[in-house]
Design a protein around this motif. Structure first.
Motif, PDB file in Angstrom:
ATOM      1  N   SER A   1       1.112  72.959  35.525  1.00 18.76           N
ATOM      2  CA  SER A   1       0.042  73.312  36.458  1.00 18.76           C
ATOM      3  C   SER A   1      -0.006  72.318  37.615  1.00 18.76           C
ATOM      4  O   SER A   1       0.450  71.188  37.487  1.00 18.76           O
ATOM      5  N   PRO A   2      -0.616  72.742  38.740  1.00 21.42           N
ATOM      6  CA  PRO A   2      -0.826  71.786  39.828  1.00 21.42           C
ATOM      7  C   PRO A   2      -1.685  70.617  39.344  1.00 21.42           C
ATOM      8  O   PRO A   2      -2.534  70.788  38.462  1.00 21.42           O
ATOM      9  N   HIS A   3      -1.485  69.439  39.936  1.00 22.51           N
ATOM     10  CA  HIS A   3      -2.255  68.257  39.531  1.00 22.51           C
ATOM     11  C   HIS A   3      -3.759  68.488  39.639  1.00 22.51           C
ATOM     12  O   HIS A   3      -4.526  67.986  38.822  1.00 22.51           O
ATOM     13  N   GLU A   4      -4.168  69.265  40.632  1.00 16.79           N
ATOM     14  CA  GLU A   4      -5.592  69.508  40.823  1.00 16.79           C
ATOM     15  C   GLU A   4      -6.142  70.580  39.876  1.00 16.79           C
ATOM     16  O   GLU A   4      -7.324  70.908  39.936  1.00 16.79           O
TER      17      GLU A   4
ATOM     18  N   ARG B   1      -5.025  75.962  44.712  1.00 13.97           N
ATOM     19  CA  ARG B   1      -5.850  76.115  45.917  1.00 13.97           C
ATOM     20  C   ARG B   1      -4.991  76.429  47.142  1.00 13.97           C
ATOM     21  O   ARG B   1      -5.472  76.460  48.260  1.00 13.97           O
ATOM     22  N   LYS B   2      -3.719  76.644  46.882  1.00  8.65           N
ATOM     23  CA  LYS B   2      -2.750  77.108  47.874  1.00  8.65           C
ATOM     24  C   LYS B   2      -1.690  77.862  47.066  1.00  8.65           C
ATOM     25  O   LYS B   2      -1.738  77.868  45.837  1.00  8.65           O
ATOM     26  N   PRO B   3      -0.721  78.500  47.710  1.00  7.80           N
ATOM     27  CA  PRO B   3       0.284  79.239  46.941  1.00  7.80           C
ATOM     28  C   PRO B   3       0.991  78.352  45.904  1.00  7.80           C
ATOM     29  O   PRO B   3       1.357  77.213  46.204  1.00  7.80           O
ATOM     30  N   LEU B   4       1.150  78.877  44.707  1.00  5.33           N
ATOM     31  CA  LEU B   4       1.772  78.110  43.620  1.00  5.33           C
ATOM     32  C   LEU B   4       3.143  77.562  43.991  1.00  5.33           C
ATOM     33  O   LEU B   4       3.514  76.474  43.572  1.00  5.33           O
ATOM     34  N   TYR B   5       3.897  78.301  44.805  1.00  3.37           N
ATOM     35  CA  TYR B   5       5.242  77.848  45.161  1.00  3.37           C
ATOM     36  C   TYR B   5       5.227  76.643  46.104  1.00  3.37           C
ATOM     37  O   TYR B   5       6.264  76.029  46.333  1.00  3.37           O
ATOM     38  N   GLU B   6       4.065  76.266  46.647  1.00  3.67           N
ATOM     39  CA  GLU B   6       3.978  75.122  47.550  1.00  3.67           C
ATOM     40  C   GLU B   6       3.709  73.798  46.824  1.00  3.67           C
ATOM     41  O   GLU B   6       3.711  72.749  47.457  1.00  3.67           O
ATOM     42  N   TYR B   7       3.486  73.844  45.527  1.00  2.09           N
ATOM     43  CA  TYR B   7       3.218  72.614  44.766  1.00  2.09           C
ATOM     44  C   TYR B   7       4.537  72.027  44.274  1.00  2.09           C
ATOM     45  O   TYR B   7       5.187  72.608  43.406  1.00  2.09           O
TER      46      TYR B   7
ATOM     47  N   ASN C   1      -4.192  84.274  35.002  1.00  2.00           N
ATOM     48  CA  ASN C   1      -5.375  84.011  35.807  1.00  2.00           C
ATOM     49  C   ASN C   1      -4.998  82.972  36.847  1.00  2.00           C
ATOM     50  O   ASN C   1      -4.422  81.938  36.516  1.00  2.00           O
ATOM     51  N   THR C   2      -5.309  83.254  38.098  1.00  2.00           N
ATOM     52  CA  THR C   2      -5.039  82.323  39.186  1.00  2.00           C
ATOM     53  C   THR C   2      -6.280  82.215  40.061  1.00  2.00           C
ATOM     54  O   THR C   2      -7.176  83.068  39.991  1.00  2.00           O
ATOM     55  N   ALA C   3      -6.303  81.195  40.887  1.00  2.00           N
ATOM     56  CA  ALA C   3      -7.407  81.030  41.829  1.00  2.00           C
ATOM     57  C   ALA C   3      -7.014  81.589  43.194  1.00  2.00           C
ATOM     58  O   ALA C   3      -7.556  82.582  43.653  1.00  2.00           O
ATOM     59  N   TYR C   4      -6.010  80.995  43.823  1.00  2.00           N
ATOM     60  CA  TYR C   4      -5.597  81.375  45.166  1.00  2.00           C
ATOM     61  C   TYR C   4      -4.390  82.316  45.163  1.00  2.00           C
ATOM     62  O   TYR C   4      -4.328  83.257  45.947  1.00  2.00           O
ATOM     63  N   SER C   5      -3.443  82.048  44.324  1.00  2.00           N
ATOM     64  CA  SER C   5      -2.167  82.769  44.362  1.00  2.00           C
ATOM     65  C   SER C   5      -2.297  84.212  43.904  1.00  2.00           C
ATOM     66  O   SER C   5      -2.837  84.489  42.838  1.00  2.00           O
ATOM     67  N   ASP C   6      -1.747  85.120  44.729  1.00  2.00           N
ATOM     68  CA  ASP C   6      -1.691  86.515  44.332  1.00  2.00           C
ATOM     69  C   ASP C   6      -0.377  86.769  43.583  1.00  2.00           C
ATOM     70  O   ASP C   6       0.413  85.851  43.374  1.00  2.00           O
ATOM     71  N   SER C   7      -0.150  87.999  43.209  1.00  2.00           N
ATOM     72  CA  SER C   7       1.036  88.341  42.417  1.00  2.00           C
ATOM     73  C   SER C   7       2.329  88.015  43.161  1.00  2.00           C
ATOM     74  O   SER C   7       3.286  87.517  42.565  1.00  2.00           O
ATOM     75  N   GLU C   8       2.362  88.279  44.463  1.00  2.00           N
ATOM     76  CA  GLU C   8       3.560  87.983  45.246  1.00  2.00           C
ATOM     77  C   GLU C   8       3.832  86.475  45.278  1.00  2.00           C
ATOM     78  O   GLU C   8       4.978  86.038  45.138  1.00  2.00           O
ATOM     79  N   MET C   9       2.787  85.676  45.455  1.00  2.00           N
ATOM     80  CA  MET C   9       2.947  84.215  45.478  1.00  2.00           C
ATOM     81  C   MET C   9       3.426  83.694  44.126  1.00  2.00           C
ATOM     82  O   MET C   9       4.271  82.801  44.067  1.00  2.00           O
ATOM     83  N   ALA C  10       2.883  84.249  43.045  1.00  2.00           N
ATOM     84  CA  ALA C  10       3.317  83.846  41.701  1.00  2.00           C
ATOM     85  C   ALA C  10       4.782  84.213  41.502  1.00  2.00           C
ATOM     86  O   ALA C  10       5.566  83.436  40.948  1.00  2.00           O
TER      87      ALA C  10
ATOM     88  N   LYS D   1       7.046  84.449  43.862  1.00  2.00           N
ATOM     89  CA  LYS D   1       7.834  83.506  44.670  1.00  2.00           C
ATOM     90  C   LYS D   1       8.000  82.172  43.951  1.00  2.00           C
ATOM     91  O   LYS D   1       9.057  81.547  44.021  1.00  2.00           O
ATOM     92  N   MET D   2       6.947  81.731  43.244  1.00  2.00           N
ATOM     93  CA  MET D   2       7.055  80.494  42.476  1.00  2.00           C
ATOM     94  C   MET D   2       8.108  80.649  41.384  1.00  2.00           C
ATOM     95  O   MET D   2       8.937  79.758  41.176  1.00  2.00           O
ATOM     96  N   LEU D   3       8.096  81.791  40.689  1.00  2.00           N
ATOM     97  CA  LEU D   3       9.081  82.040  39.635  1.00  2.00           C
ATOM     98  C   LEU D   3      10.494  82.077  40.208  1.00  2.00           C
ATOM     99  O   LEU D   3      11.426  81.553  39.591  1.00  2.00           O
ATOM    100  N   GLU D   4      10.652  82.668  41.388  1.00  2.00           N
ATOM    101  CA  GLU D   4      11.963  82.674  42.063  1.00  2.00           C
ATOM    102  C   GLU D   4      12.391  81.248  42.394  1.00  2.00           C
ATOM    103  O   GLU D   4      13.541  80.870  42.157  1.00  2.00           O
TER     104      GLU D   4
END
Length: 181
Positions: A16-19, A23-29, A57-66, A68-71
């Motif tokens: 998980s993100p440190h925070e 609070r931003k797209p998961l792929y940016e952490y 369950n996510t806060a900011y990230s939508d399905s597309e962002m999630a 992208k993180m998996l990619e």
């Protein structure tokens, strides 16, 4: 007959993100990485003929962002469907453990509950949510990642819940579930 494995993200597939919340797209952490043994386990489940999806369950990230993180983590190709709820900061929006979210997944995957297994680290959201929705579950009980707040709620059996300590134990747990009548 089990045909689909539905994975949670945070502290199940990835760190998980440190925070905590995204609070931003998961792929940016930069600190979000695959958890140990995930890539090998995804490959083994694919070899077992199982289709794989994500329900998180996510806060900011939508399905597309999630997705992208998996990619970015090199495992996106294992998943036929990714759903991120974007609900953790929005009061009243459906999220795990709400049966509505599990029903949505069954419709999207076009399967019956008996064909699915939920894998997650949260007893309350992943495991009780799946159990109350009639879906088998595998609970990651490793103390570093396992979350359990509700210690009094009773589970129904079947569906079955199998605890495992490590992601690498999931194929064996699935093998047990797949032997059930």
């Amino acid at each position: 007959m089990i045909t689909h494995v539905i994975w949670d993200l945070g502290d199940t597939i990835n760190t998980s993100p440190h925070e905590g919340l995204d609070r931003k797209p998961l792929y940016e952490y930069p600190e979000v990485q695959l958890r140990l043994h995930v890539k090998e386990t995804l490959f083994r489940l694919e070899q077992m003929g199982l289709k794989q999806a994500v329900l998180s369950n996510t806060a900011y990230s939508d399905s597309e962002m999630a997705g992208k993180m998996l990619e970015k983590l090199g495992v996106g190709h294992y998943f036929t469907f990714v759903y991120a709820t974007q609900s953790e900061l929005e009061e009243g929006k459906p999220q795990k453990p709400d049966p509505e979210v599990f029903d949505f997944m069954m419709r999207k995957l076009q399967i019956h509950r008996s064909e699915a297994v939920m894998i997650g680290n949260s007893w309350d959201n992943d495991i009780l949510g799946a159990n109350e929705s009639g879906i088998h579950a595998i609970w990651l009980t490793n103390q570093e990642i396992a979350v359990r707040r509700n210690v009094t709620k009773k589970v129904q059996t079947p569906p079955w819940i199998i605890p495992v300590h490590d992601v690498g134990n999931i194929p064996d747990a699935l093998g047990l579930l797949m032997q059930l009548p």
